[in-house]
Design an enzyme around this catalytic site. Structure first.
Site, short mmCIF file in Angstrom:
data_model
loop_
_atom_site.label_atom_id
_atom_site.label_comp_id
_atom_site.label_asym_id
_atom_site.label_seq_id
_atom_site.Cartn_x
_atom_site.Cartn_y
_atom_site.Cartn_z
N GLY A 178 0.83 -1.20 0.00
CA GLY A 178 0.00 0.00 0.00
C GLY A 178 0.86 1.25 0.00
N GLY A 179 0.26 2.37 -0.33
CA GLY A 179 0.96 3.64 -0.26
C GLY A 179 1.41 4.15 -1.62
N GLY B 79 6.70 -3.51 5.12
CA GLY B 79 6.88 -3.13 6.52
C GLY B 79 7.17 -1.66 6.73
CB VAL B 80 8.48 0.20 9.29
CG1 VAL B 80 7.09 -0.23 9.75
CG2 VAL B 80 9.56 -0.56 10.05
CE1 TYR C 281 6.91 6.15 -8.15
CE2 TYR C 281 5.11 7.74 -8.11
CZ TYR C 281 5.87 6.80 -8.78
OH TYR C 281 5.58 6.49 -10.09
CB THR C 282 8.66 4.65 -0.27
OG1 THR C 282 7.32 4.78 0.21
CG2 THR C 282 9.59 4.62 0.92
CE1 TYR C 283 17.11 6.97 -2.18
CE2 TYR C 283 17.07 7.30 0.20
CZ TYR C 283 17.77 7.05 -0.96
OH TYR C 283 19.13 6.88 -0.91
CB CYS D 253 3.99 9.10 1.60
SG CYS D 253 5.13 7.82 2.13
#
Length: 212
Positions: free
Chosen positions: A69-70, A153-154, A72-74, A171
């Protein structure tokens, strides 16, 4: 429950392959739950809600589509990623409660470094109040659940190159910045962060362990 810790950066496809295999094994009851602590080479990932316009610099780093889920993330060196593969059926089968527990895990981990991490309504992740109306994100959360087994996860910013976040709108939130433990003036080593993550995990996900 198995802890895996990788000292060298792990390629993103390799991590995905491992999670797919372990999630199936957890569901089949042939392997234990697992939390994998690692770093990735510099890359961007696109979650299921990612908007193309939020990828500001598509040629900067490799971009991977992912089923979490979510948006864009680096990910990159200096950021501790924790992939959490748990049997949620044994833990109440409540995805909202699971995400809340992941947030609590990060908050308690930060507290061990005397950093006040906070939730924000309508904003995923963990935030730090920098004063004068400024809030920066210090940890991201993005999960997927298949047949009640979690993966992804995180990601906690320990000492990443913060300028690398500028190639995306993290995000989907453009009006806030990003920070890290080192950016806040703290200088823990990655093993010290791992120790804090493992201790806080037991407090949140295995309270009975805390009694021993």
């Amino acid at each position: 429950m198995e802890w895996r810790i990788s000292d060298e950066p792990v390629a993103y496809p390799e991590a995905l392959d491992f999670m797919e295999t372990r999630v199936a094994a957890i569901r089949a009851g042939t392997q234990p739950e697992c939390v994998w602590l690692l770093e990735h080479p510099a890359l961007y990932t696109a979650g299921t809600s990612a908007e193309a316009r939020d990828l500001l610099d598509p040629n900067r780093f490799p971009v991977y589509q992912t089923g979490r889920g979510g948006q864009y993330t680096y990910h990159g060196p200096g950021q501790r990623v924790a992939y959490v593969m748990l049997d949620l059926k044994k833990r109440g089968a409540d995805i909202r409660a699971f995400v809340h527990d992941l947030e609590e895990w990060l908050i308690r981990t930060l507290d061990r470094f005397v950093v006040k991490g906070e939730r924000r309504d309508g904003r995923v992740g963990i935030w730090v109040d920098r004063g004068q109306g400024r809030e920066d994100k210090i940890a991201a959360i993005g999960v997927r659940v298949r047949h009640w087994v979690s993966f992804h996860g995180v990601a906690l910013n320990v000492d990443p190159e913060l300028s690398h976040f500028s190639g995306i709108v993290p995000c989907g939130i453009s009006q806030y910045g990003v920070t890290s433990l080192w950016d806040l003036g703290l200088t823990p080593t990655m093993p010290e962060v791992d120790s804090a993550l493992m201790a806080s995990f037991d407090e949140v996900f295995d309270p009975s362990h805390d009694q021993g």
